[in-house]
Structures are given as structure tokens and as C-alpha cells.
Design an enzyme around this catalytic site. Structure first.
Site, PDB file in Angstrom:
ATOM      1  N   ALA A  98       0.832  -1.210   0.000  1.00 27.11           N
ATOM      2  CA  ALA A  98       0.000   0.000   0.000  1.00 27.11           C
ATOM      3  C   ALA A  98       0.862   1.254   0.000  1.00 27.11           C
ATOM      4  O   ALA A  98       1.967   1.255   0.532  1.00 27.11           O
ATOM      5  CB  ALA A  98      -0.886   0.002   1.245  1.00 27.11           C
ATOM      6  N   HIS A 140      -0.303   5.201   0.801  1.00 25.95           N
ATOM      7  CA  HIS A 140      -1.425   6.108   1.080  1.00 25.95           C
ATOM      8  C   HIS A 140      -0.887   7.526   1.258  1.00 25.95           C
ATOM      9  O   HIS A 140      -0.182   7.816   2.223  1.00 25.95           O
ATOM     10  CB  HIS A 140      -2.165   5.639   2.340  1.00 25.95           C
ATOM     11  CG  HIS A 140      -2.817   4.292   2.167  1.00 25.95           C
ATOM     12  ND1 HIS A 140      -3.463   3.627   3.189  1.00 25.95           N
ATOM     13  CD2 HIS A 140      -2.941   3.500   1.078  1.00 25.95           C
ATOM     14  CE1 HIS A 140      -3.937   2.482   2.727  1.00 25.95           C
ATOM     15  NE2 HIS A 140      -3.634   2.371   1.459  1.00 25.95           N
ATOM     16  N   ARG A 144       0.543 -21.782   8.421  1.00 29.57           N
ATOM     17  CA  ARG A 144       0.841 -21.843   9.856  1.00 29.57           C
ATOM     18  C   ARG A 144       2.332 -21.995  10.142  1.00 29.57           C
ATOM     19  O   ARG A 144       2.726 -22.608  11.121  1.00 29.57           O
ATOM     20  CB  ARG A 144       0.014 -22.950  10.535  1.00 29.57           C
ATOM     21  CG  ARG A 144      -1.467 -22.589  10.530  1.00 29.57           C
ATOM     22  CD  ARG A 144      -2.363 -23.766  10.634  1.00 29.57           C
ATOM     23  NE  ARG A 144      -2.258 -24.613   9.459  1.00 29.57           N
ATOM     24  CZ  ARG A 144      -2.895 -25.765   9.320  1.00 29.57           C
ATOM     25  NH1 ARG A 144      -3.659 -26.209  10.277  1.00 29.57           N
ATOM     26  NH2 ARG A 144      -2.771 -26.477   8.221  1.00 29.57           N
ATOM     27  N   GLN A 161      -5.420  -1.363  -0.548  1.00 30.51           N
ATOM     28  CA  GLN A 161      -5.741  -1.898  -1.872  1.00 30.51           C
ATOM     29  C   GLN A 161      -7.190  -1.508  -2.220  1.00 30.51           C
ATOM     30  O   GLN A 161      -7.655  -0.494  -1.746  1.00 30.51           O
ATOM     31  CB  GLN A 161      -5.552  -3.417  -1.937  1.00 30.51           C
ATOM     32  CG  GLN A 161      -4.104  -3.892  -1.872  1.00 30.51           C
ATOM     33  CD  GLN A 161      -3.487  -3.841  -0.494  1.00 30.51           C
ATOM     34  OE1 GLN A 161      -3.994  -4.427   0.439  1.00 30.51           O
ATOM     35  NE2 GLN A 161      -2.379  -3.147  -0.371  1.00 30.51           N
ATOM     36  N   THR A 220       2.424   5.203  -5.804  1.00 33.55           N
ATOM     37  CA  THR A 220       2.956   5.803  -4.575  1.00 33.55           C
ATOM     38  C   THR A 220       4.013   4.884  -3.952  1.00 33.55           C
ATOM     39  O   THR A 220       4.928   5.340  -3.283  1.00 33.55           O
ATOM     40  CB  THR A 220       1.800   6.015  -3.563  1.00 33.55           C
ATOM     41  OG1 THR A 220       0.736   6.679  -4.237  1.00 33.55           O
ATOM     42  CG2 THR A 220       2.210   6.826  -2.371  1.00 33.55           C
ATOM     43  N   LEU A 265     -12.040  14.662  -8.552  1.00 32.17           N
ATOM     44  CA  LEU A 265     -12.970  15.271  -9.510  1.00 32.17           C
ATOM     45  C   LEU A 265     -12.236  16.304 -10.360  1.00 32.17           C
ATOM     46  O   LEU A 265     -12.456  16.417 -11.574  1.00 32.17           O
ATOM     47  CB  LEU A 265     -14.137  15.945  -8.757  1.00 32.17           C
ATOM     48  CG  LEU A 265     -15.216  16.501  -9.655  1.00 32.17           C
ATOM     49  CD1 LEU A 265     -16.071  15.384 -10.244  1.00 32.17           C
ATOM     50  CD2 LEU A 265     -16.105  17.504  -8.928  1.00 32.17           C
TER      51      LEU A 265
HETATM   52  P1  GDP Z   1      -4.592   5.552  -1.759  1.00 35.16           P
HETATM   53  O1  GDP Z   1      -3.655   4.401  -1.956  1.00 35.16           O
HETATM   54  O2  GDP Z   1      -6.008   5.167  -1.955  1.00 35.16           O
HETATM   55  O3  GDP Z   1      -4.378   6.262  -0.442  1.00 35.16           O
HETATM   56  O4  GDP Z   1      -4.241   6.598  -2.911  1.00 35.16           O
HETATM   57  P2  GDP Z   1      -2.767   7.090  -3.354  1.00 35.16           P
HETATM   58  O5  GDP Z   1      -2.246   7.990  -2.321  1.00 35.16           O
HETATM   59  O6  GDP Z   1      -1.928   5.944  -3.770  1.00 35.16           O
HETATM   60  O7  GDP Z   1      -3.119   7.859  -4.695  1.00 35.16           O
HETATM   61  C1  GDP Z   1      -4.031   8.913  -4.705  1.00 35.16           C
HETATM   62  C2  GDP Z   1      -3.337  10.152  -5.276  1.00 35.16           C
HETATM   63  O8  GDP Z   1      -4.299  11.146  -5.518  1.00 35.16           O
HETATM   64  C3  GDP Z   1      -2.354  10.803  -4.313  1.00 35.16           C
HETATM   65  O9  GDP Z   1      -1.337  11.386  -5.056  1.00 35.16           O
HETATM   66  C4  GDP Z   1      -3.199  11.868  -3.614  1.00 35.16           C
HETATM   67  O10 GDP Z   1      -2.415  12.931  -3.106  1.00 35.16           O
HETATM   68  C5  GDP Z   1      -4.054  12.317  -4.743  1.00 35.16           C
HETATM   69  N1  GDP Z   1      -5.395  12.811  -4.411  1.00 35.16           N
HETATM   70  C6  GDP Z   1      -6.299  12.350  -3.506  1.00 35.16           C
HETATM   71  N2  GDP Z   1      -7.469  13.018  -3.643  1.00 35.16           N
HETATM   72  C7  GDP Z   1      -7.298  13.907  -4.638  1.00 35.16           C
HETATM   73  C8  GDP Z   1      -8.153  14.844  -5.289  1.00 35.16           C
HETATM   74  O11 GDP Z   1      -9.316  14.989  -4.971  1.00 35.16           O
HETATM   75  N3  GDP Z   1      -7.604  15.574  -6.302  1.00 35.16           N
HETATM   76  C9  GDP Z   1      -6.318  15.440  -6.714  1.00 35.16           C
HETATM   77  N4  GDP Z   1      -5.880  16.174  -7.707  1.00 35.16           N
HETATM   78  N5  GDP Z   1      -5.496  14.544  -6.142  1.00 35.16           N
HETATM   79  C10 GDP Z   1      -5.984  13.783  -5.134  1.00 35.16           C
HETATM   80  P1  IMO Z   2      -3.161   1.019  -2.004  1.00 30.82           P
HETATM   81  O1  IMO Z   2      -3.505   0.680  -0.574  1.00 30.82           O
HETATM   82  C1  IMO Z   2      -2.754  -0.341  -6.143  1.00 30.82           C
HETATM   83  C2  IMO Z   2      -1.547  -4.518  -6.718  1.00 30.82           C
HETATM   84  C3  IMO Z   2      -0.180  -4.707  -7.353  1.00 30.82           C
HETATM   85  C4  IMO Z   2      -0.430  -6.002  -8.115  1.00 30.82           C
HETATM   86  C5  IMO Z   2      -1.323  -6.782  -7.161  1.00 30.82           C
HETATM   87  C6  IMO Z   2      -0.580  -7.810  -6.326  1.00 30.82           C
HETATM   88  O2  IMO Z   2      -2.104   2.045  -2.136  1.00 30.82           O
HETATM   89  O3  IMO Z   2      -4.397   1.314  -2.782  1.00 30.82           O
HETATM   90  P2  IMO Z   2       1.039  -7.561  -4.221  1.00 30.82           P
HETATM   91  O4  IMO Z   2       2.346  -6.874  -4.068  1.00 30.82           O
HETATM   92  O5  IMO Z   2      -0.030  -7.094  -3.303  1.00 30.82           O
HETATM   93  O6  IMO Z   2       1.177  -9.068  -4.192  1.00 30.82           O
HETATM   94  O7  IMO Z   2       0.562  -7.219  -5.735  1.00 30.82           O
HETATM   95  O8  IMO Z   2      -1.942  -5.828  -6.320  1.00 30.82           O
HETATM   96  N1  IMO Z   2      -1.560  -3.665  -5.496  1.00 30.82           N
HETATM   97  C7  IMO Z   2      -1.966  -2.389  -5.482  1.00 30.82           C
HETATM   98  N2  IMO Z   2      -2.378  -1.586  -6.487  1.00 30.82           N
HETATM   99  N3  IMO Z   2      -2.763   0.107  -4.860  1.00 30.82           N
HETATM  100  C8  IMO Z   2      -2.385  -0.692  -3.848  1.00 30.82           C
HETATM  101  O9  IMO Z   2      -2.485  -0.324  -2.551  1.00 30.82           O
HETATM  102  C9  IMO Z   2      -1.924  -1.991  -4.131  1.00 30.82           C
HETATM  103  N4  IMO Z   2      -1.466  -3.030  -3.386  1.00 30.82           N
HETATM  104  C10 IMO Z   2      -1.266  -4.040  -4.234  1.00 30.82           C
HETATM  105  O10 IMO Z   2       0.133  -3.620  -8.197  1.00 30.82           O
HETATM  106  O11 IMO Z   2      -1.172  -5.740  -9.271  1.00 30.82           O
HETATM  107 MG    MG Z   3      -1.931   3.911  -3.047  1.00 29.94          MG
END
Ligand code: GDP
Ligand code: IMO
Ligand code: MG
Length: 428
Positions: free
Chosen positions: A39, A41, A141, A222, A297, A330
Site C-alpha cells: 500500500a 497512502h 501456519r 488496496q 505511490t 474530480l
Molecule cells: P490511496 O492508496 O487510496 O491512499 O491513494 P494514493 O495515495 O496511492 O493515490 C491517490 C493520489 O491522488 C495521491 O497522489 C493523492 O495525493 C491524490 N489525491 C487524492 N485526492 C485527490 C483529489 O481529490 N484531487 C487530486 N488532484 N489529487 C488527489
Molecule cells: P493502495 O492501498 C494499487 C496490486 C499490485 C499487483 C497486485 C498484487 O495504495 O491502494 P502484491 O504486491 O499485493 O502481491 O501485488 O496488487 N496492489 C496495489 N495496487 N494500490 C495498492 O495499494 C496496491 N497493493 C497491491 O500492483 O497488481
Molecule cells: Mg496507493
């Protein structure tokens, strides 16, 4: 006493980090319940810009505990780095780690990489962080839990035998290099040193908070379509990212969950392999990826991009029982002339509105679109619904009716307060 689940409705990266940082103001505890440092975030707030991989997204709030729960697999080296960053940035939220969470060992990371190579053209496109192999050991396990780190001497003795066996696997089956047991022992000492104050009975803590009428956010990682059981198997992750995982991954009872919120990006992305019916390939895809800066990310990989898929979205909403939606990004659509929403698929000449369970079928699906006009004006940072252009309102209401769930929040930028609140998700 409620818990609030916040879950990705697509293939991850929906903006969960941003939204959870915003919602955590009203939470006593944020619980990460599944996955590991696959992940990423993103959180942007008054303390700075952060990419959290393991630490939950409520660290900006002084009264919010951030719990890495039993369902998570933890790479201790990554966690130590992340905790250091949290302290360096003076983020006030407390961090705790469940004794029952599992450790990602160096051999898991090696195996993940070698298995991907061996899969060849059917590679999943994992993040290479050892997630799958760590969960395999958990289910088999033979995994190591965080609680075992509290007795490093005993753990090191146990690892002698395990590392021998894993080395045989690495060398003989995968043609890789062995893991050095001395390095593993040094790792264990370092992990103990840095992490032991955080490791505790987190399940009791979460249940105590619920008994005292506190609020808990169940932080999804995810997305629903990457769920081990319900996602696009085998192109999924190795944990339960959906509402079921929120229960088993924390040890709270289902009746404690009062609201289940689905987060969706206003279009779709996917990282790694697997079917993606609404994908935009070629120059259109490249253009959107650049404009939207859709790069991972965690791994920095280019994300595949496509139109909003309401067939997949409805499936996620039903599976999790979403009772409210958050639509993010959006503002990314601001300059688009025309915006499409896939409302049904055509499969073998027939129209279908249900998401197929089989990836080969899904691969054959041809999306049928509703075409909506764009608004060609900036919504970036908008906080009032009334300030949105008419076409943006139409887009949002179409998403609402396609998914059959009301929208509570609309995110219009990456920063915490760039959000339109239509209805509160969590109140005190
Ligand atoms: P997550 O894994 O669900 O937490 O999402 P990520 O952080 O991996 O990817 C979301 C991306 O969108 C990040 O770069 C955030 O900073 C950005 N983001 C989140 N909400 C918004 C939004 O409303 N507008 C824009 N432009 N960027 C956003
Ligand atoms: P967040 O929380 C997007 C995807 C990987 C791959 C598949 C399996 O940031 O939304 P893994 O390493 O988990 O065995 O990979 O899952 N994947 C994600 N794609 N955001 C994520 O997390 C992901 N975590 C795993 O790219 O396709
Ligand atoms: Mg992410």
C-alpha cells in the site's frame, strides 16, 4: 461505540489516505486491517506530504491511536523507517502494532521477486514487497508473528531451521541466492530494539475503545477488485481488502460497524496485470496518465488509466454493503471535453450488467458507455457543492444513480481541506 469502514471500491489508489486523514479528526483509533507495504497512502496536511505504507493515516491527530492490526503483514525495516519519519515530522498520533500481525521476512521478499520471474508472461505485477509469500506462510501456519519478536533469542533459534528450508527453496526451485542467517539474526535484534515498545494486544485496545463509545476507522488498503476472494483472481493481492477482511483483520464484531464507505476515483486506474475493461491505451492513456500524474505511490510504476467502470463499481458497492460514497480527484476531469461512464458490458453479443466472476470472461467484455459533457473549468479546491459547474453535478449524480449509493464527500484536490461535504460520515 461505532466503527466506520473506509474501503477502496476499485483497484486501489482511490485516495484513501487523503480521506482517512480528513476523517480521523473524529476518530479515537484508525485500524489498518489488511495488506502490508504494498500500500501507498498519500496524506498532505499541515505537517507535510507523506506516503504511508504501514502506519495508518490518522497520525496528524493528537488523540488518535494508529493501530497496525492482526490482518496486516509487516516488513519491520519499512516500519522502522516510517515510524522515524512520523517522529521527525512531529506527528502526534500514537502507533501500536498487534502481536498477531505477521512479519515479512527477507526470504519472503526474495521469493516474491523470483516467483514473478518464473511466472513469465503471466506475471501478476506484484509490488515485490513479499506480501504473497508472507500470507502463504500465515495460512500454512509457518509464519512469524510480531509477538514473537518480544523474545528475540527464541525467535533467532527458530529462524535457524526456517531459513535453512527457505534457502533450499530459493536455490533449488527458483535458482536464487541464499539468505544469510547472520544477517537475519542482526535484523531481529534491530527490529526488537526499535519496535518492541509498540507491540501489544491491539485487539483488546480496539474493543475497549468501542466499549467506551469511541470511534474507530477501519482503514482499507488496496481495493475491492484486488481482494483475494472477490477480486480479479489471480490478478489480485493475497489478503482480504473488503469488509470481511476488516472484521477478521481487526478482531471486532460485525455489529460494531455502523457505516461502510466506499472510495472511488472519478475515473479508474490499475497497477500491475489483469483485466481492465475500460482501460485507455495508446496516446489517450498516456496523455491522461501524465496530466493526472498517475504513477504508483509505492513502486513509482505507471498506473494504467481508464473511464469510470460502474459495472465493477456496483459489484464493489454490493459486496461491501457501501452506504455512502466518496468520489475523489474530480478536479482531474476539469479539462476533459467529454467524460464517459461504463454502465454495462457486452459479452458474447449480449448486454450484461453484472460483473463477471471469471477473468477470462471479463477480458472479453466490451464496455458500453454513457457519454457526458465535461465542464472545462476548474473545480480544484472547491469546498461548496453550489460552486460546482452544472456538468460536474450531473457527472456526480450519474455516478450516484449508477452505483445506487449516495455520495457524502467529493474530493477536489490532494490537500486535506479540498473537499465538499454533502453529508458527515463520522460525527462525535
Ligand atoms: P490511496 O492508496 O487510496 O491512499 O491513494 P494514493 O495515495 O496511492 O493515490 C491517490 C493520489 O491522488 C495521491 O497522489 C493523492 O495525493 C491524490 N489525491 C487524492 N485526492 C485527490 C483529489 O481529490 N484531487 C487530486 N488532484 N489529487 C488527489
Ligand atoms: P493502495 O492501498 C494499487 C496490486 C499490485 C499487483 C497486485 C498484487 O495504495 O491502494 P502484491 O504486491 O499485493 O502481491 O501485488 O496488487 N496492489 C496495489 N495496487 N494500490 C495498492 O495499494 C496496491 N497493493 C497491491 O500492483 O497488481
Ligand atoms: Mg496507493
Amino acid at each position: 461505540m461505532p466503527a466506520y469502514a473506509v474501503i477502496g471500491g476499485q483497484w486501489g489508489d482511490e485516495g484513501k489516505g487523503k480521506v482517512i486523514d480528513y476523517l480521523a479528526k473524529n476518530a479515537d483509533l484508525v485500524a489498518r486491517y489488511s495488506g502490508g507495504n504494498n500500500a501507498g497512502h498519500t496524506v498532505i496536511n499541515e505537517h507535510g506530504n507523506f506516503a504511508f505504507h504501514l502506519v495508518p493515516c490518522g497520525t496528524a491527530w493528537p488523540n488518535t491511536v494508529n493501530a497496525i492490526c492482526n490482518g496486516v503483514v509487516v516488513d519491520p525495516n519499512v516500519l522502522i523507517e516510517e515510524i522515524k519519519k512520523v517522529h521527525d515530522a512531529k506527528l502526534p498520533g500514537k502507533i501500536v502494532i498487534s502481536t498477531k500481525s505477521h512479519i515479512i521476512m527477507p526470504y519472503h521478499i526474495e521469493l516474491d521477486k523470483l516467483q514473478e520471474i518464473q511466472r513469465g508472461s503471466s506475471a501478476i505485477g506484484t509490488t515485490g514487497r513479499g506480501i504473497g509469500p508472507a500470507y502463504v506462510d500465515k495460512v500454512g501456519r509457518t509464519g512469524i508473528r510480531m509477538g514473537e519478536l518480544l523474545d528475540p533469542k527464541k525467535l533467532k533459534a527458530k529462524l535457524n531451521d526456517i531459513v535453512d528450508k527457505k534457502n533450499e527453496l530459493l536455490i533449488k526451485i527458483y535458482g536464487g541466492s541464499p539468505i544469510n542467517i547472520t544477517d537475519v539474526h542482526l535484523n531481529v535484534d534491530n527490529w526488537y530494539e526499535n519496535l518492541h515498545p509498540y507491540i501489544s494486544n491491539v485487539e483488546k485496545k480496539t474493543n475497549d475503545i468501542l466499549n467506551q463509545d469511541g470511534n474507530i476507522i477501519l482503514e482499507g488498503a488496496q481495493g475491492t477488485l484486488l481482494d483475494l476472494d472477490h477480486g480479479t483472481y489471480p490478478y489480485v493481492t493475497s489478503s482480504s481488502s473488503t469488509i470481511g477482511g476488516a472484521i477478521t483483520g481487526t478482531g471486532i464484531a460485525p455489529k460494531e460497524i455502523s457505516k461502510i464507505t466506499g472510495i472511488y476515483k472519478s475515473y479508474c486506474t490499475r497497477v500491475g496485470s489483469g483485466p481492465f475493461p475500460t482501460e485507455l491505451t495508446g496516446s489517450k492513456g498516456d496523455e491522461i496518465r501524465q496530466q493526472a500524474q498517475e504513477f504508483g505511490t509505492t513502486t513509482g510504476r505507471a498506473r494504467r488509466v481508464g473511464w469510470f467502470d460502474a459495472v465493477a463499481g456496483r459489484f464493489s458497492a454490493k459486496l461491501n454493503g457501501f452506504d455512502s460514497l466518496v468520489i475523489t480527484r474530480l478536479d482531474i476531469l476539469d479539462e476533459w471535453e467529454e467524460i464517459k461512464i461504463c454502465s454495462e458490458y457486452k459479452l458474447d453479443g449480449k448486454i450484461i450488467t453484472d460483473f463477471p466472476t471469471d477473468v477470462e470472461q471479463l477480458d472479453q467484455c466490451i464496455p458500453k458507455y454513457k457519454n457526458l459533457s465535461g465542464w472545462k473549468t476548474s473545480t480544484s479546491g472547491t469546498t461548496q457543492y453550489s460552486d460546482l459547474p452544472k456538468q460536474a453535478k450531473t457527472y456526480l449524480s450519474t455516478l450516484e444513480s449508477e452505483l445506487g449509493v449516495p455520495i457524502y464527500l467529493v474530493s477536489t484536490g490532494p490537500k486535506r481541506n479540498e473537499v465538499i461535504t454533502l453529508n458527515e460520515i463520522i460525527t462525535r
